[in-house]
Design a protein around this motif. Structure first.
Motif, PDB file in Angstrom:
ATOM      1  N   ASP A 279      -2.036  13.366  12.936  1.00  0.00           N
ATOM      2  CA  ASP A 279      -2.126  12.061  13.585  1.00  0.00           C
ATOM      3  C   ASP A 279      -3.294  12.097  14.575  1.00  0.00           C
ATOM      4  OD1 ASP A 279      -1.881   9.691  14.913  1.00  0.00           O
ATOM      5  OD2 ASP A 279       0.251   9.897  15.364  1.00  0.00           O
ATOM      6  N   PRO A 280      -4.426  11.449  14.271  1.00  0.00           N
ATOM      7  CA  PRO A 280      -5.576  11.487  15.176  1.00  0.00           C
ATOM      8  C   PRO A 280      -5.255  10.944  16.570  1.00  0.00           C
ATOM      9  CG  PRO A 280      -6.210  10.620  13.035  1.00  0.00           C
ATOM     10  CD  PRO A 280      -4.716  10.683  13.049  1.00  0.00           C
ATOM     11  N   ALA A 281      -4.327  10.002  16.638  1.00  0.00           N
ATOM     12  CA  ALA A 281      -3.971   9.429  17.941  1.00  0.00           C
ATOM     13  C   ALA A 281      -3.328  10.487  18.834  1.00  0.00           C
ATOM     14  CB  ALA A 281      -3.017   8.251  17.752  1.00  0.00           C
ATOM     15  N   ARG A 282      -2.535  11.384  18.239  1.00  0.00           N
ATOM     16  CA  ARG A 282      -1.876  12.437  19.011  1.00  0.00           C
ATOM     17  C   ARG A 282      -2.821  13.605  19.291  1.00  0.00           C
ATOM     18  NH1 ARG A 282       3.584  12.517  19.157  1.00  0.00           N
ATOM     19  NH2 ARG A 282       3.142  14.048  20.793  1.00  0.00           N
ATOM     20  N   LEU A 283      -3.853  13.727  18.505  1.00  0.00           N
ATOM     21  CA  LEU A 283      -4.810  14.818  18.677  1.00  0.00           C
ATOM     22  C   LEU A 283      -5.722  14.586  19.879  1.00  0.00           C
ATOM     23  CD1 LEU A 283      -5.707  17.494  17.326  1.00  0.00           C
ATOM     24  CD2 LEU A 283      -7.334  16.144  15.963  1.00  0.00           C
ATOM     25  N   GLY A 284      -5.812  13.340  20.315  1.00  0.00           N
ATOM     26  CA  GLY A 284      -6.634  13.013  21.474  1.00  0.00           C
ATOM     27  C   GLY A 284      -8.078  12.707  21.157  1.00  0.00           C
ATOM     28  N   THR A 285      -8.391  12.614  19.859  1.00  0.00           N
ATOM     29  CA  THR A 285      -9.779  12.337  19.465  1.00  0.00           C
ATOM     30  C   THR A 285      -9.917  10.990  18.768  1.00  0.00           C
ATOM     31  OG1 THR A 285      -9.497  13.426  17.313  1.00  0.00           O
ATOM     32  CG2 THR A 285     -10.218  14.812  19.163  1.00  0.00           C
ATOM     33  N   GLN A 286      -8.937  10.115  18.908  1.00  0.00           N
ATOM     34  CA  GLN A 286      -8.892   8.882  18.130  1.00  0.00           C
ATOM     35  C   GLN A 286     -10.173   8.053  18.266  1.00  0.00           C
ATOM     36  OE1 GLN A 286      -6.021   7.809  16.263  1.00  0.00           O
ATOM     37  NE2 GLN A 286      -7.266   6.163  15.440  1.00  0.00           N
ATOM     38  N   ALA A 287     -10.589   7.802  19.493  1.00  0.00           N
ATOM     39  CA  ALA A 287     -11.757   6.935  19.699  1.00  0.00           C
ATOM     40  C   ALA A 287     -13.014   7.564  19.102  1.00  0.00           C
ATOM     41  CB  ALA A 287     -11.948   6.657  21.184  1.00  0.00           C
ATOM     42  N   ALA A 288     -13.219   8.846  19.384  1.00  0.00           N
ATOM     43  CA  ALA A 288     -14.401   9.522  18.844  1.00  0.00           C
ATOM     44  C   ALA A 288     -14.321   9.624  17.326  1.00  0.00           C
ATOM     45  CB  ALA A 288     -14.514  10.918  19.468  1.00  0.00           C
ATOM     46  N   PHE A 289     -13.131   9.899  16.823  1.00  0.00           N
ATOM     47  CA  PHE A 289     -12.929  10.002  15.385  1.00  0.00           C
ATOM     48  C   PHE A 289     -13.311   8.702  14.686  1.00  0.00           C
ATOM     49  CE2 PHE A 289      -9.602   9.118  12.051  1.00  0.00           C
ATOM     50  CZ  PHE A 289     -10.216   9.835  11.036  1.00  0.00           C
ATOM     51  N   GLU A 290     -12.794   7.591  15.179  1.00  0.00           N
ATOM     52  CA  GLU A 290     -13.081   6.305  14.546  1.00  0.00           C
ATOM     53  C   GLU A 290     -14.569   5.979  14.602  1.00  0.00           C
ATOM     54  OE1 GLU A 290     -10.594   3.403  16.371  1.00  0.00           O
ATOM     55  OE2 GLU A 290      -8.778   4.077  15.342  1.00  0.00           O
ATOM     56  N   ALA A 291     -15.180   6.179  15.775  1.00  0.00           N
ATOM     57  CA  ALA A 291     -16.598   5.832  15.934  1.00  0.00           C
ATOM     58  C   ALA A 291     -17.491   6.729  15.084  1.00  0.00           C
ATOM     59  CB  ALA A 291     -16.992   5.933  17.407  1.00  0.00           C
ATOM     60  N   GLU A 292     -17.237   8.022  15.116  1.00  0.00           N
ATOM     61  CA  GLU A 292     -18.087   8.955  14.387  1.00  0.00           C
ATOM     62  C   GLU A 292     -17.916   8.826  12.878  1.00  0.00           C
ATOM     63  OE1 GLU A 292     -20.510  11.061  15.344  1.00  0.00           O
ATOM     64  OE2 GLU A 292     -20.333  10.079  17.298  1.00  0.00           O
ATOM     65  N   ALA A 293     -16.679   8.601  12.432  1.00  0.00           N
ATOM     66  CA  ALA A 293     -16.449   8.443  10.997  1.00  0.00           C
ATOM     67  C   ALA A 293     -17.203   7.230  10.462  1.00  0.00           C
ATOM     68  CB  ALA A 293     -14.953   8.311  10.726  1.00  0.00           C
ATOM     69  N   LEU A 294     -17.103   6.107  11.169  1.00  0.00           N
ATOM     70  CA  LEU A 294     -17.797   4.901  10.715  1.00  0.00           C
ATOM     71  C   LEU A 294     -19.309   5.065  10.790  1.00  0.00           C
ATOM     72  CD1 LEU A 294     -15.590   2.045  12.207  1.00  0.00           C
ATOM     73  CD2 LEU A 294     -15.519   3.056   9.921  1.00  0.00           C
ATOM     74  N   ALA A 295     -19.792   5.712  11.852  1.00  0.00           N
ATOM     75  CA  ALA A 295     -21.236   5.921  11.987  1.00  0.00           C
ATOM     76  C   ALA A 295     -21.765   6.768  10.832  1.00  0.00           C
ATOM     77  CB  ALA A 295     -21.543   6.598  13.325  1.00  0.00           C
ATOM     78  N   PHE A 296     -20.988   7.771  10.436  1.00  0.00           N
ATOM     79  CA  PHE A 296     -21.426   8.634   9.344  1.00  0.00           C
ATOM     80  C   PHE A 296     -21.417   7.890   8.010  1.00  0.00           C
ATOM     81  CE2 PHE A 296     -20.421  11.814   6.009  1.00  0.00           C
ATOM     82  CZ  PHE A 296     -21.638  12.478   6.033  1.00  0.00           C
ATOM     83  N   ILE A 297     -20.355   7.113   7.752  1.00  0.00           N
ATOM     84  CA  ILE A 297     -20.291   6.359   6.501  1.00  0.00           C
ATOM     85  C   ILE A 297     -21.442   5.359   6.431  1.00  0.00           C
ATOM     86  CG2 ILE A 297     -18.929   4.731   5.135  1.00  0.00           C
ATOM     87  CD1 ILE A 297     -17.863   7.625   5.147  1.00  0.00           C
ATOM     88  N   ASP A 298     -21.726   4.701   7.529  1.00  0.00           N
ATOM     89  CA  ASP A 298     -22.851   3.757   7.554  1.00  0.00           C
ATOM     90  C   ASP A 298     -24.169   4.474   7.291  1.00  0.00           C
ATOM     91  OD1 ASP A 298     -21.161   1.653   8.078  1.00  0.00           O
ATOM     92  OD2 ASP A 298     -21.480   1.668  10.245  1.00  0.00           O
ATOM     93  N   TRP A 299     -24.321   5.675   7.859  1.00  0.00           N
ATOM     94  CA  TRP A 299     -25.527   6.479   7.644  1.00  0.00           C
ATOM     95  C   TRP A 299     -25.677   6.826   6.162  1.00  0.00           C
ATOM     96  CZ3 TRP A 299     -30.031   8.304   9.175  1.00  0.00           C
ATOM     97  CH2 TRP A 299     -30.494   9.529   8.699  1.00  0.00           C
TER      98      TRP A 299
END
Length: 353
Positions: A279-299
């Motif tokens: 669960d990314p929300a429990r891992l504490g990286t939710q915001a960074a995870f969402e932003a970085e994942a989308l940035a990479f897919i867009d790239w």
């Protein structure tokens, strides 16, 4: 020749066969829905063409209708479960549902599922996870006639041993990677054989270990000795290594067992699956995870591509196929349909499509 059958009609036909073979109406519908979804997704290898084998396995006693997944160990973030040879489409969902609940409670869960009958398309379980915002990783082994040769080997020693990863993407369709560790799934060879076509070089070896393009070598016994050929691993030693990881983790670590005996004629297909749910929300990286994942897919998508529609990610072809096949119908070759009709007759169901 082939026929186009509406998905709804196919669901009803397959459910009627499975119910007559001993499943409750609810179980029959769930399994039929899952098989048809595989066809809709473009993976005919895991679709309704499996139904005749399921009927055979029930009649042999290797597949137990109406079985449920039994909890062997539950420490919260660790689960060990026994599928009790029930339909994988049912016991797999039961086990996965519990693992997802645990991941949302504890942040993660490791699930060891043993002795499930054929789980079908493993991507289905990853799709369940990403729908809840969870990451899922799956290692699966196959206890059935060994159909894949080790890298450097000349006969089948293990199964197609799938690997799957599901990753949710914020406000977008998810990344769902699901592949057999063989060059191609065994079921795709069944489909090719039924359609009477050859396959690409590099997929297969015959019963003497020689390269061949005849898919029948892994579908029907080959004269004169009645032996089978084998699929080859994808990516040479790399796919072979991944297949071994699936066997050791999905088979040995789950307690479901690995394949190390001569082949038999049993129609049952048993799977072991090691699943990691996060669960990314429990891992504490939710915001960074969402932003970085989308940035990479867009790239990725900015890369120049000669392909129509540009660069795609895993999961997109399946979603496109679902929309098209739900609209147009599911195409089945005459041999596959004849096998389904014959399976229906064995349990007293007459199909009239």
């Amino acid at each position: 020749m082939a026929r186009l059958i509406p998905a709804a009609d196919l669901r009803g036909s397959i459910a009627s066969i499975l119910a007559a073979a001993g499943s409750s109406a609810t179980e029959a519908a769930q399994v039929a829905d899952n098989l048809v979804l595989a066809n809709l997704s473009g993976h005919d290898s895991h679709g309704v063409g499996m139904a005749p084998r399921y009927v055979d396995a029930v009649q042999e006693g290797g597949l137990h209708p109406n079985a449920t997944a039994r909890v062997v160990l539950d420490t919260g973030a660790l689960l060990s479960m026994d599928g009790q040879r029930g339909y994988g489409q049912v016991v797999g969902v039961q086990a996965m549902s519990l693992a997802m609940d645990r991941a949302e409670t504890h942040g993660s869960c490791i699930l060891a599922l043993a002795q499930a009958h054929h789980l079908g398309r493993i991507g289905h379980f990853a799709e369940l996870a990403v729908a809840r915002g969870l990451v899922a990783i799956h290692f699966v082994n196959v206890l059935s006639r060994p159909v894949v040769a080790p890298w450097g080997g000349g006969d089948g020693r293990f199964g197609t041993n799938p690997f799957c990863v599901g990753v949710p993407l914020a406000d977008r369709e998810p990344f769902v990677l699901d592949f057999a560790t063989s060059r191609v799934a065994q079921g795709k060879m069944r489909v090719a054989h039924n359609e009477g076509r050859q396959v690409e070089p590099g997929y297969l070896i015959d019963a003497q270990g020689r390269p061949t393009t005849d898919p029948g070598v892994v579908v029907v016994p080959q004269p004169p000795e009645g032996l089978f050929g084998a699929l080859l691993p994808f990516g040479e030693h790399k796919g072979y290594g991944m297949a071994l990881a699936c066997e050791l983790l999905g088979g040995a670590l789950t307690g479901g067992g690995t394949w190390h005996r001569p082949a038999d004629a049993s129609r049952a297909v048993l799977n072991g699956m090691l699943t990691i749910v996060i669960d990314p929300a429990r891992l504490g990286t939710q915001a960074a995870f969402e932003a970085e994942a989308l940035a990479f897919i867009d790239w990725l998508r900015q890369s120049p591509s000669p392909e129509p529609g540009g660069v795609r990610i895993a999961g997109e072809p399946e979603r496109e196929a679902r929309a098209r096949r739900e609209r147009e119908g599911i195409r089945l070759d005459d041999q596959t349909w004849a096998e389904i009709v014959a399976a229906g007759r064995r349990v007293g169901v007459r199909l009239d499509h």
